[in-house]
Design a protein around this motif. Structure first.
Motif, PDB file in Angstrom:
ATOM      1  N   THR A   1       0.847  -1.218   0.000  1.00  0.00           N
ATOM      2  CA  THR A   1       0.000   0.000   0.000  1.00  0.00           C
ATOM      3  C   THR A   1       0.874   1.255   0.000  1.00  0.00           C
ATOM      4  O   THR A   1       0.529   2.250  -0.639  1.00  0.00           O
ATOM      5  CB  THR A   1      -0.970  -0.002   1.199  1.00  0.00           C
ATOM      6  N   ILE A   2       1.996   1.202   0.690  1.00  0.00           N
ATOM      7  CA  ILE A   2       2.871   2.392   0.709  1.00  0.00           C
ATOM      8  C   ILE A   2       3.327   2.731  -0.711  1.00  0.00           C
ATOM      9  O   ILE A   2       3.308   3.902  -1.112  1.00  0.00           O
ATOM     10  CB  ILE A   2       4.101   2.175   1.626  1.00  0.00           C
ATOM     11  N   LYS A   3       3.700   1.697  -1.472  1.00  0.00           N
ATOM     12  CA  LYS A   3       4.137   1.939  -2.856  1.00  0.00           C
ATOM     13  C   LYS A   3       3.038   2.633  -3.647  1.00  0.00           C
ATOM     14  O   LYS A   3       3.280   3.580  -4.385  1.00  0.00           O
ATOM     15  CB  LYS A   3       4.514   0.613  -3.533  1.00  0.00           C
ATOM     16  N   LYS A   4       1.795   2.149  -3.454  1.00  0.00           N
ATOM     17  CA  LYS A   4       0.667   2.758  -4.187  1.00  0.00           C
ATOM     18  C   LYS A   4       0.433   4.190  -3.717  1.00  0.00           C
ATOM     19  O   LYS A   4       0.161   5.083  -4.508  1.00  0.00           O
ATOM     20  CB  LYS A   4      -0.595   1.918  -3.977  1.00  0.00           C
ATOM     21  N   ARG A   5       0.535   4.408  -2.408  1.00  0.00           N
ATOM     22  CA  ARG A   5       0.316   5.760  -1.877  1.00  0.00           C
ATOM     23  C   ARG A   5       1.365   6.727  -2.419  1.00  0.00           C
ATOM     24  O   ARG A   5       1.059   7.879  -2.719  1.00  0.00           O
ATOM     25  CB  ARG A   5       0.360   5.738  -0.343  1.00  0.00           C
ATOM     26  N   LEU A   6       2.584   6.237  -2.550  1.00  0.00           N
ATOM     27  CA  LEU A   6       3.647   7.103  -3.086  1.00  0.00           C
ATOM     28  C   LEU A   6       3.382   7.432  -4.559  1.00  0.00           C
ATOM     29  O   LEU A   6       3.584   8.564  -4.992  1.00  0.00           O
ATOM     30  CB  LEU A   6       5.017   6.439  -2.913  1.00  0.00           C
ATOM     31  N   GLU A   7       2.890   6.435  -5.291  1.00  0.00           N
ATOM     32  CA  GLU A   7       2.562   6.688  -6.711  1.00  0.00           C
ATOM     33  C   GLU A   7       1.449   7.723  -6.828  1.00  0.00           C
ATOM     34  O   GLU A   7       1.523   8.653  -7.626  1.00  0.00           O
ATOM     35  CB  GLU A   7       2.079   5.390  -7.380  1.00  0.00           C
ATOM     36  N   ILE A   8       0.414   7.548  -5.998  1.00  0.00           N
ATOM     37  CA  ILE A   8      -0.722   8.493  -6.025  1.00  0.00           C
ATOM     38  C   ILE A   8      -0.257   9.886  -5.602  1.00  0.00           C
ATOM     39  O   ILE A   8      -0.663  10.899  -6.180  1.00  0.00           O
ATOM     40  CB  ILE A   8      -1.863   8.002  -5.081  1.00  0.00           C
ATOM     41  N   PHE A   9       0.607   9.932  -4.607  1.00  0.00           N
ATOM     42  CA  PHE A   9       1.142  11.223  -4.149  1.00  0.00           C
ATOM     43  C   PHE A   9       1.858  11.920  -5.299  1.00  0.00           C
ATOM     44  O   PHE A   9       1.619  13.103  -5.579  1.00  0.00           O
ATOM     45  CB  PHE A   9       2.082  11.002  -2.959  1.00  0.00           C
ATOM     46  N   ASP A  10       2.725  11.179  -6.004  1.00  0.00           N
ATOM     47  CA  ASP A  10       3.470  11.762  -7.131  1.00  0.00           C
ATOM     48  C   ASP A  10       2.539  12.248  -8.223  1.00  0.00           C
ATOM     49  O   ASP A  10       2.748  13.304  -8.814  1.00  0.00           O
ATOM     50  CB  ASP A  10       4.419  10.713  -7.726  1.00  0.00           C
TER      51      ASP A  10
END
Ligand SMILES: Nc1ncnc2c1ncn2[C@@H]1O[C@H](COP(=O)(O)OP(=O)(O)OP(=O)(O)O)[C@@H](O)[C@H]1O
Ligand SMILES: Nc1ccn([C@@H]2O[C@H](COP(=O)(O)O)[C@@H](O)[C@H]2O)c(=O)n1
Ligand SMILES: [Mg+2]
Length: 231
Positions: A181-190
């Motif tokens: 989920t962290i990886k996805k959150r970072l992608e969404i943040f970017d």
């Protein structure tokens, strides 16, 4: 790219733009040099709103607690409101839960309504709205519903590696504190947060804070921004 100067001049304000590449798109971000006097003077007649932005684990919630203590704000965390909504068994609960698990953004209408309710039920007029807006859609929905813009926007800038480390060590039982989920959150943040950051930087409201260091060291960079409020 960014510099914040506690200027001796109360009228000094200057910005210049720099191009940078984020998530495959080129954005123009504004180097803003601001003086402390640039934050508006709050009045009890209207809300004084600070948006608190930053990636997952950048330390938004931690710094908000310090700001509340020092400057008497009411802390409204969008993520906490959504988690409370899940726990309350509301009709939206299961959709919110799956959205958070996937690291995606809950529809703005839901989040803005929760924020609005919280603001309206508070006696305070100084608000820290943490983890919001996460997207341009969030930002526009807030402006339309609440009918105002933030007075100040803080952006806690933290390297990805450090954010991942902090989130994996957080240990608060959050469903999104896992590597996938962290990886996805970072992608969404970017993908979604940079346009918001760029928007507020162009409006001269953004204060970018280097979020590396101890909690106290970081707070010492935040304190001068709000110092005019304690006068
Ligand atoms: N400066 C710091 N140095 C080391 N650890 C920190 C620092 N600031 C916060 N932390 C820790 O990192 C974790 C994440 O901090 P926090 O919850 O404040 O981040 P956040 O930006 O609110 O994250 P999220 O967006 O996921 O809610 C917490 O366990 C917190 O105690
Ligand atoms: N404006 C927002 C804020 C949060 N979310 C969702 O909640 C998750 C956790 O948020 P934190 O601020 O506590 O990290 C986030 O990953 C989103 O799924 C949201 O949708 N909109
Ligand atoms: Mg948080």
């Amino acid at each position: 790219m960014w510099r914040r100067v506690a200027s001796v001049s109360h009228l000094f304000s200057h910005s210049k733009s720099t191009k940078f590449n984020q998530g495959g798109s080129t954005f123009k971000i504004w180097e803003t040099i601001t003086s402390e006097s640039e934050i508006p003077t709050p009045s009890k007649g209207s809300p004084f709103i600070t948006f608190v932005l930053g990636g997952p684990g950048s330390g938004k919630g931690t710094q908000c607690a310090k700001i509340v203590e020092a400057f008497g704000f009411t802390h409204i965390s969008a993520g906490d409101l959504l988690r409370r909504e899940i726990a309350s068994g509301s009709a939206y609960g299961s959709v919110i839960l799956s959205t958070i698990r996937e690291g995606k953004i809950v529809p703005s209408q839901v989040t803005v309504q929760l924020i609005q309710k919280e603001m309206e039920s508070s006696d305070n007029y100084k608000f820290l709205i943490d983890g919001f807006p996460r997207s341009e859609e969030n930002r526009k929905a807030f402006e339309q519903t609440i009918g105002t813009e933030p007075d100040v926007v803080l952006f806690f800038d933290c390297p990805e590696q450090e954010m991942v480390k902090r989130v994996l060590n957080r240990n608060q039982g959050r469903v999104d504190d896992n590597i996938d989920t962290i990886k996805k959150r970072l992608e969404i943040f970017d993908e979604l947060n940079w346009p918001v950051i760029n928007y507020y930087s162009q409006r001269g409201k953004l204060h970018k804070i280097n979020a590396v260091g101890t909690v106290d060291e970081i707070f010492e960079k935040v304190r001068p921004i709000f110092a005019p409020l304690s006068k």
